[in-house]
Design a protein around this motif. Structure first.
Motif, short mmCIF file in Angstrom:
data_model
loop_
_atom_site.label_atom_id
_atom_site.label_comp_id
_atom_site.label_asym_id
_atom_site.label_seq_id
_atom_site.Cartn_x
_atom_site.Cartn_y
_atom_site.Cartn_z
N ASN A 518 0.82 -1.22 0.00
CA ASN A 518 0.00 0.00 0.00
C ASN A 518 0.85 1.26 0.00
OD1 ASN A 518 -3.07 -0.15 0.08
ND2 ASN A 518 -2.45 -1.93 1.27
N TYR A 519 1.97 1.24 0.75
CA TYR A 519 2.88 2.39 0.71
C TYR A 519 3.48 2.53 -0.69
CZ TYR A 519 2.96 3.78 5.62
OH TYR A 519 2.61 4.29 6.86
N ILE A 520 3.94 1.39 -1.24
CA ILE A 520 4.58 1.44 -2.57
C ILE A 520 3.59 1.98 -3.61
CG2 ILE A 520 5.58 0.01 -4.42
CD1 ILE A 520 6.66 -1.85 -2.17
N LEU A 521 2.36 1.43 -3.56
CA LEU A 521 1.37 1.85 -4.57
C LEU A 521 0.96 3.31 -4.38
CD1 LEU A 521 -0.76 -1.41 -4.71
CD2 LEU A 521 0.60 -0.44 -6.56
N SER A 522 0.86 3.75 -3.13
CA SER A 522 0.47 5.15 -2.91
C SER A 522 1.56 6.09 -3.44
CB SER A 522 0.20 5.41 -1.43
OG SER A 522 -0.94 4.69 -1.03
N VAL A 523 2.82 5.71 -3.25
CA VAL A 523 3.92 6.54 -3.81
C VAL A 523 3.80 6.55 -5.33
CG1 VAL A 523 6.42 6.66 -4.14
CG2 VAL A 523 5.50 6.19 -1.87
N CYS A 524 3.57 5.37 -5.94
CA CYS A 524 3.46 5.29 -7.40
C CYS A 524 2.36 6.20 -7.93
CB CYS A 524 3.17 3.86 -7.85
SG CYS A 524 4.54 2.76 -7.58
N TRP A 525 1.18 6.13 -7.27
CA TRP A 525 0.06 6.98 -7.72
C TRP A 525 0.40 8.46 -7.54
CZ3 TRP A 525 -4.07 5.81 -10.62
CH2 TRP A 525 -4.45 4.48 -10.72
N GLY A 526 1.04 8.79 -6.43
CA GLY A 526 1.41 10.18 -6.16
C GLY A 526 2.36 10.70 -7.23
N VAL A 527 3.39 9.93 -7.50
CA VAL A 527 4.39 10.35 -8.51
C VAL A 527 3.72 10.46 -9.87
CG1 VAL A 527 6.50 9.63 -9.70
CG2 VAL A 527 6.34 9.44 -7.20
N LEU A 528 2.86 9.48 -10.18
CA LEU A 528 2.19 9.49 -11.49
C LEU A 528 1.43 10.80 -11.70
CD1 LEU A 528 1.26 7.75 -14.04
CD2 LEU A 528 -0.82 7.40 -12.73
N TYR A 529 0.70 11.24 -10.65
CA TYR A 529 -0.11 12.45 -10.85
C TYR A 529 0.74 13.73 -10.85
CZ TYR A 529 -4.47 10.30 -11.70
OH TYR A 529 -5.47 9.60 -12.32
N LEU A 530 1.86 13.70 -10.13
CA LEU A 530 2.77 14.86 -10.23
C LEU A 530 3.31 14.94 -11.65
CD1 LEU A 530 4.87 15.03 -6.92
CD2 LEU A 530 2.69 16.07 -7.47
N LEU A 531 3.71 13.77 -12.18
CA LEU A 531 4.23 13.74 -13.56
C LEU A 531 3.15 14.15 -14.55
CD1 LEU A 531 6.42 10.49 -13.54
CD2 LEU A 531 7.19 12.87 -13.56
N THR A 532 1.89 13.71 -14.26
CA THR A 532 0.78 14.08 -15.15
C THR A 532 0.67 15.60 -15.26
OG1 THR A 532 -0.37 12.09 -14.47
CG2 THR A 532 -1.70 13.74 -15.59
N ALA A 533 0.81 16.26 -14.09
CA ALA A 533 0.75 17.73 -14.10
C ALA A 533 1.87 18.29 -14.96
CB ALA A 533 0.87 18.25 -12.66
N VAL A 534 3.06 17.69 -14.85
CA VAL A 534 4.22 18.20 -15.59
C VAL A 534 4.04 18.00 -17.09
CG1 VAL A 534 6.72 17.93 -15.95
CG2 VAL A 534 5.77 17.86 -13.62
N TRP A 535 3.72 16.74 -17.49
CA TRP A 535 3.63 16.51 -18.94
C TRP A 535 2.42 17.23 -19.56
CZ3 TRP A 535 3.16 11.00 -17.06
CH2 TRP A 535 1.84 10.52 -17.08
N THR A 536 1.33 17.36 -18.77
CA THR A 536 0.17 18.08 -19.31
C THR A 536 0.57 19.53 -19.62
OG1 THR A 536 -1.28 16.73 -17.96
CG2 THR A 536 -2.25 18.72 -18.84
N TYR A 537 1.34 20.11 -18.71
CA TYR A 537 1.77 21.50 -18.90
C TYR A 537 2.66 21.63 -20.15
CZ TYR A 537 4.20 25.90 -17.96
OH TYR A 537 4.74 27.15 -18.06
N PHE A 538 3.68 20.74 -20.22
CA PHE A 538 4.63 20.88 -21.33
C PHE A 538 4.04 20.46 -22.67
CE2 PHE A 538 7.71 21.05 -17.80
CZ PHE A 538 8.34 22.24 -18.17
N LEU A 539 3.22 19.40 -22.66
CA LEU A 539 2.61 18.97 -23.93
C LEU A 539 1.68 20.08 -24.43
CD1 LEU A 539 1.76 15.18 -23.34
CD2 LEU A 539 3.44 16.12 -24.91
N GLY A 540 0.97 20.74 -23.52
CA GLY A 540 0.06 21.83 -23.90
C GLY A 540 0.84 22.97 -24.53
N ARG A 541 1.95 23.31 -23.89
CA ARG A 541 2.76 24.43 -24.40
C ARG A 541 3.41 24.10 -25.73
NH1 ARG A 541 5.79 28.30 -20.43
NH2 ARG A 541 6.39 28.93 -22.51
N ALA A 542 3.73 22.79 -25.89
CA ALA A 542 4.42 22.40 -27.13
C ALA A 542 3.44 22.16 -28.27
CB ALA A 542 5.24 21.14 -26.87
N GLY A 543 2.13 22.40 -28.01
CA GLY A 543 1.14 22.28 -29.08
C GLY A 543 0.63 20.86 -29.29
N PHE A 544 0.90 19.95 -28.31
CA PHE A 544 0.39 18.57 -28.46
C PHE A 544 -0.85 18.35 -27.60
CE2 PHE A 544 4.99 18.01 -29.39
CZ PHE A 544 4.87 17.48 -30.65
#
Ligand SMILES: Cc1cc2nc3c(=O)[nH]c(=O)nc-3n(C[C@H](O)[C@H](O)[C@H](O)COP(=O)(O)O)c2cc1C
Length: 580
Positions: A518-544
């Motif tokens: 449960n700790y491992i999976l919660s970290v995975c989900w947390g990191v995934l959504y932080l990364l989602t915020a990052v790639w959403t921002y950059f993909l949006g700016r890059a026109g994708f």
């Protein structure tokens, strides 16, 4: 001032021609005398019920502002000899017995009690000798003169020497057969003569020996709760019909109980031969099998006792279980460990989960059986036997465990609706936030549900005001990811806060095989959504921007599949001997 005058006058007793409240006088001390007539003393099954009953009475007393003073007499550790039949207590020393033992003290306590709870096992369809001795020794409490009974029960009686009319009596007893029904006629008759016709309340329960088996506590605790409720109601307006019905429900079905009981003796029913301890243990475990846990195909649990060099197999089928003393089938789950460890687990010296986490035993094959051990062997047997009022927690006023849907629905609807249209989408998501407490009213809402509602509402509001959905959606990913990560700094990672209810509630928090993934999976989900915020921002700016919805929907689905796989794989891997 009486705190509860209505409660006060519900139970009245006659004393000296006037009616006085028997129980629950505000500030009154109510004296309860518990007479434990089991030769087993503190280990008595019946005593467990008697104590639950008194707990209920105590609760009612406290609510009414009175106090309960409990005096407990354990007959097994008192010195009470048998009546000599000399009648000295009627003639030479009126009211005093010639035998100098503990009985004088017992009588004094009886006379001053408001309520006497008679707790005893059924022995040969009556009370055990210890208690019969005490009852015979009541003679000094009566006057010698012949008189007639006012209740018309039986022919002839002796008036009481003391004013004991106001004492209330409750009989609490367990017996060994599957039901108490029809087994207590002698007991009832004797107490009708002894205490006056129906001048007592009674709780009689079959399958008494099950109260000492901790693996069955989920069922027996339900019963003890009903007994407590009976005590509570008894002290108010009397035991309700609904509670009486609950108390009549068998702990287990007749056949199921008799199988468990027969397996416990360590003697083969057909041959009368003694059975080795490890075989008795295996058979008892098989008898605890809950056939409601059957999942469409037979399972073969192979138990290898490494210290004894013995192997047993238990067939877990649709209609019940069967034990084989040597391997007959291919095992679906195989557990290898010493018999000594099993004994320690059954004596509660170590929990099965702890032993598994410490790799004190090795499991191969289907691990699902291990993850659902409590359901397969005993603990959840109660479901089919629970009284109707208890089977639906929400209908009995209790809330169901938290559901992750309460946390996820606001976020998912927000991300979808606001990314389609920031103005209308944000209104929809705001509306949903307002509706969640209503939609999930049967479930307990926990901190993550509440925080999600607040954050989604705030982000929807921002999206609506600004007319820009991108920034709030992205901020949502960030916040959602932080929820998961922050929860890992606490003793309950986010997923565990919801999942623990499938694994025994708070006790799962002590199980490393549950907590670690449960700790491992919660970290995975947390990191995934932080990364989602990052790639959403950059993909949006890059026109994708066009690919963002595809990625942002696909990745959580993949992560969900990983979660389902990992939460099963990890404990099975550890049980096979994997090192982390
Ligand atoms: C000597 C003896 C006689 C018993 N007689 C009966 C009986 O007549 N009917 C019955 O259902 N159980 C009978 N039992 C079983 C007990 O009533 C049962 O084990 C009960 O739960 C024990 O309660 P306790 O733990 O409070 O002593 C008997 C047990 C013993 C030891």
């Amino acid at each position: 001032m009486h705190k509860n005058p209505a409660g006060l006058i519900t139970i009245l007793k006659e004393a000296g021609g006037t009616f006085l409240p028997a129980f629950f006088c505000y500030n009154k001390i109510m004296k309860v005398l518990l007479i434990n007539g089991s030769p087993k003393g503190k280990n008595s099954n019946s005593l467990k019920l008697a104590k639950s009953f008194i707990d209920g009475v105590k609760k009612a007393a406290e609510e009414d502002g009175s106090k309960l003073e409990l005096d407990e007499l354990e007959l097994a550790s008192l010195n009470i000899g048998p009546c000599k039949g000399c009648f000295a207590c009627w003639k030479a020393t009126p009211g005093k017995c010639v035998i100098k033992d503990d009985m004088q003290m017992v009588i004094e306590k009886q006379i001053s009690a408001d309520l006497i709870v008679w707790s005893f096992p059924l022995y040969y369809f009556n009370v055990p000798g210890l208690l019969k001795n005490l009852i015979d020794r009541q003679l000094p409490m009566s006057l010698p003169f012949m008189s007639e009974r006012s209740d018309g029960y039986g022919k002839g009686t002796h008036e009481a020497r003391y004013n004991t009319k106001n004492i209330r009596h409750v009989l609490v007893s367990t017996c060994g057969f599957y039901t108490a029904e029809d087994n207590y006629d002698s007991v009832r008759n004797m107490f009708n003569h002894f205490l006056g016709k129906d001048n007592f309340e009674s709780i009689f329960c079959g399958q008494g020996e099950l109260f000492k088996i901790k693996e069955l506590s989920s069922r027996t605790d339900v019963y003890l709760n009903s007994v407590k409720k009976a005590g509570y109601e008894y002290a108010q307006n009397g035991i309700s019909q609904a509670t009486r019905e609950e108390l009549k429900v068998l702990l287990y079905e007749k056949e199921e109980f008799e199988r468990m009981a027969d397996a416990s003796w360590g003697v083969d029913k057909a041959s009368g031969q003694k059975i080795p301890e490890d075989e008795v243990f295996t058979k008892q475990m098989a008898a605890l099998y809950n056939k409601n846990s059957y999942k469409g195909k037979d399972r073969i649990l192979e138990m290898v006792y490494t210290d004894l060099g013995k192997t047993y197999q238990i067939l877990l089928g649709k209609d019940g279980s069967k034990v084989f003393t040597s391997p007959e089938y291919e095992a679906t789950t195989r557990i290898e460990t010493s018999f000594e460890l099993w004994q320690k687990i059954s004596r509660n010296e170590i929990s099965g989960e702890e032993a598994l986490a410490k790799q004190l035993y090795k499991v191969t094959g289907d691990f699902d059986l291990m993850m659902n051990w409590g359901k397969v062997f005993g603990k959840d047997n109660s479901q089919s036997q629970k009284p109707a009022a208890d089977s639906n927690p929400s209908s009995s006023g209790k809330l169901l465990p938290p559901s992750m849907a309460a946390m996820l629905i606001p976020w998912i609807s927000f991300w979808i609706s606001v990314s389609i249209n920031s103005k209308t989408g944000s209104l929809i998501s705001l509306l949903l936030c307002a509706l969640i407490p209503l939609l999930m009213r049967k479930h307990r809402l926990i901190i993550w549900d509440q925080l999600s509602l607040v954050c989604v509402a705030a982000l929807s509001f921002t999206a609506n005001l600004t007319g820009n959905g991108h920034l709030p959606t992205n901020a949502g990913y960030l916040v959602f990811g932080l929820f998961w990560l922050i929860s890992c700094l606490t003793k309950e990672p986010l997923s565990a806060a919801y999942m623990k209810y499938n694994y025994g509630g708070d006790s799962a928090l002590k199980n490393p095989l549950f907590m670690k993934p449960n700790y491992i999976l919660s970290v995975c989900w947390g990191v995934l959504y932080l990364l989602t915020a990052v790639w959403t921002y950059f993909l949006g700016r890059a026109g994708f921007g066009i690919v963002i919805p595809i990625i942002n929907n696909l990745v959580p689905v993949l992560m969900g599949l990983f979660t389902a796989w990992f939460s099963k794989w990890y404990p099975a891997w550890k049980a096979r001997g994997g090192k982390s």
